[in-house]
Design a protein around this motif. Structure first.
Motif, short mmCIF file in Angstrom:
data_model
loop_
_atom_site.label_atom_id
_atom_site.label_comp_id
_atom_site.label_asym_id
_atom_site.label_seq_id
_atom_site.Cartn_x
_atom_site.Cartn_y
_atom_site.Cartn_z
N THR A 234 15.82 20.40 -32.57
CA THR A 234 16.60 21.51 -32.02
C THR A 234 16.79 21.35 -30.53
O THR A 234 16.00 20.69 -29.85
CB THR A 234 15.91 22.86 -32.30
OG1 THR A 234 16.70 23.92 -31.77
CG2 THR A 234 14.53 22.92 -31.66
N ILE B 3 10.96 19.77 -36.44
CA ILE B 3 12.07 20.66 -36.11
C ILE B 3 12.88 20.01 -35.00
O ILE B 3 12.40 19.85 -33.87
CB ILE B 3 11.54 22.04 -35.65
CG1 ILE B 3 10.63 22.65 -36.72
CG2 ILE B 3 12.71 22.98 -35.34
CD1 ILE B 3 9.94 23.93 -36.27
N HIS C 36 23.14 29.63 -36.16
CA HIS C 36 22.38 29.84 -37.40
C HIS C 36 22.64 28.73 -38.40
O HIS C 36 22.45 28.92 -39.61
CB HIS C 36 22.73 31.20 -38.00
CG HIS C 36 22.34 32.36 -37.13
ND1 HIS C 36 21.05 32.80 -37.00
CD2 HIS C 36 23.08 33.13 -36.29
CE1 HIS C 36 21.01 33.81 -36.16
NE2 HIS C 36 22.23 34.03 -35.71
N PHE D 49 21.57 25.38 -40.07
CA PHE D 49 20.42 24.52 -40.28
C PHE D 49 20.66 23.58 -41.46
O PHE D 49 21.38 23.93 -42.40
CB PHE D 49 19.16 25.35 -40.57
CG PHE D 49 18.63 26.10 -39.38
CD1 PHE D 49 17.60 25.57 -38.62
CD2 PHE D 49 19.15 27.33 -39.02
CE1 PHE D 49 17.10 26.26 -37.52
CE2 PHE D 49 18.66 28.02 -37.93
CZ PHE D 49 17.63 27.48 -37.18
N HIS E 280 18.42 21.76 -36.62
CA HIS E 280 19.08 22.96 -36.12
C HIS E 280 20.32 22.53 -35.34
O HIS E 280 20.22 22.08 -34.19
CB HIS E 280 18.13 23.76 -35.22
CG HIS E 280 18.77 24.94 -34.57
ND1 HIS E 280 18.43 25.37 -33.31
CD2 HIS E 280 19.75 25.80 -35.01
CE1 HIS E 280 19.16 26.42 -32.99
NE2 HIS E 280 19.96 26.70 -34.00
N ILE F 84 12.91 29.80 -35.11
CA ILE F 84 12.08 28.61 -34.89
C ILE F 84 10.67 29.03 -34.49
O ILE F 84 9.68 28.46 -34.95
CB ILE F 84 12.73 27.69 -33.84
CG1 ILE F 84 14.02 27.11 -34.44
CG2 ILE F 84 11.78 26.58 -33.42
CD1 ILE F 84 14.83 26.29 -33.48
#
Length: 305
Positions: free
Chosen positions: A262, A260, A210, A212, A206, A270
């Motif tokens: 981020t 993930i 927005h 990704f 991430h 998420i």
């Protein structure tokens, strides 16, 4: 319905305290209370002359109206709202009523500094509803010195009830959307559960906002078109227009584990991914991959749980 005398006495004491603070009682007005088997009344009494009454009643009525309006909002509003949900919207199950009332609260308390309230129109504001009540109470007090509390609540609250009806409609819409969302999440969880893992690891990067990137265990970009998605897409697109391609891609590639990376673990998408894939997900904010793709973490990021 029989009048609850203890309730009337409690309300009487509350009103008198407020009027003393406003110096209304000291101005020559007193408040008397009486009740029959089925009705409670507030009666305004004064020891003043007619001329003196005319001089102070302009102050007395709005202040008394304000006290009564505050009482209605604090002690009666929740029951009025629930009656609307039951009688007009036909919700009777306790679970539904409690859930919808939970969605009502941000709207009910709008204008009171609640920072987490949703964006609402001014018509939902508590100050607006209070003013509606004050206006109606003022009219009633001008018509008679003997005000029936129950009669006022039953016959003089149309505009106020309209405000609460808007709140109820808003809350029901929110409740239905969230229920559909939870049903949808459950459907996706089911798809994840019945599918065998197709690849061992996915790294979801991430980069912010927005943006990704989805990588495999060799840190290569994943092409979802290489995977068979016919079962998933056919089932999902029948009833639900699911626009989140990140979740769609993850379900298609069906990884055994999702890492993930981020700096914003509280982002809605998420949270949704973690809810769908449950114990397959691991959130990271300060590993080597994070440093490469997201930049070196700040000290507070590294210390966060």
């Amino acid at each position: 319905m029989k009048v609850d005398e203890s309730y009337v006495r409690s309300l009487s004491a509350q009103i008198e305290r407020e009027l003393h603070l406003l110096h209304i009682v000291e101005s020559g007005w007193t408040i008397a209370y009486e009740w029959t088997e089925t009705h409670a009344y507030i009666r305004l009494e004064s020891k003043l002359t007619d001329e003196e009454v005319s001089a102070v009643q302009g102050q007395m009525r709005p202040n008394l109206a304000g006290v009564l309006a505050d009482h209605i909002i604090a002690d009666k509003e929740s029951s009025i709202l629930r009656n609307l949900l039951i009688k007009e919207f036909k919700y009777e199950a306790k679970e539904d009523l409690e859930a919808i009332e939970g969605y009502c609260k941000p709207a009910v308390y709008a204008d009171t500094g609640m920072e987490d309230s949703p964006v609402l129109t001014n018509s939902f504001g508590i100050q607006r509803r209070r003013q509606v009540l004050v206006d109606q109470l003022m009219l009633a007090l001008e018509e008679t010195s003997r005000l029936s509390l129950d009669g006022f609540l039953h016959f003089r609250l149309q505009d106020y009830t309209d405000e609460l009806r808007e709140i109820a409609e808003y809350a029901i819409d929110e409740y239905m959307m969230d229920r559909q969302y939870q049903e949808f999440i459950s459907l996706l969880q089911y798809f994840v559960y019945i599918q065998e893992a197709k690849i061992p690891i996915v790294h979801l990067i991430h980069k912010g906002g927005h943006e990704f990137v989805i990588l495999n265990d060799r840190m290569e970009l994943i092409d979802a078109n290489e995977f068979d998605a016919s079962f998933k897409m056919e089932m999902l697109e029948k009833d639900i227009n699911f626009e989140d391609m990140i979740v769609s891609t993850l379900i298609t590639v069906s990884p055994a584990n999702i890492y993930i990376h981020t700096r914003d673990a509280d982002m809605t998408i998420i949270k949704t991914i973690r809810q769908i894939f449950e114990d397959r997900t691991t959130v990271c904010s300060y590993c080597r991959t994070c440093d490469i793709y997201l930049g070196e973490a700040k000290k507070q990021d590294q210390l966060s749980p």
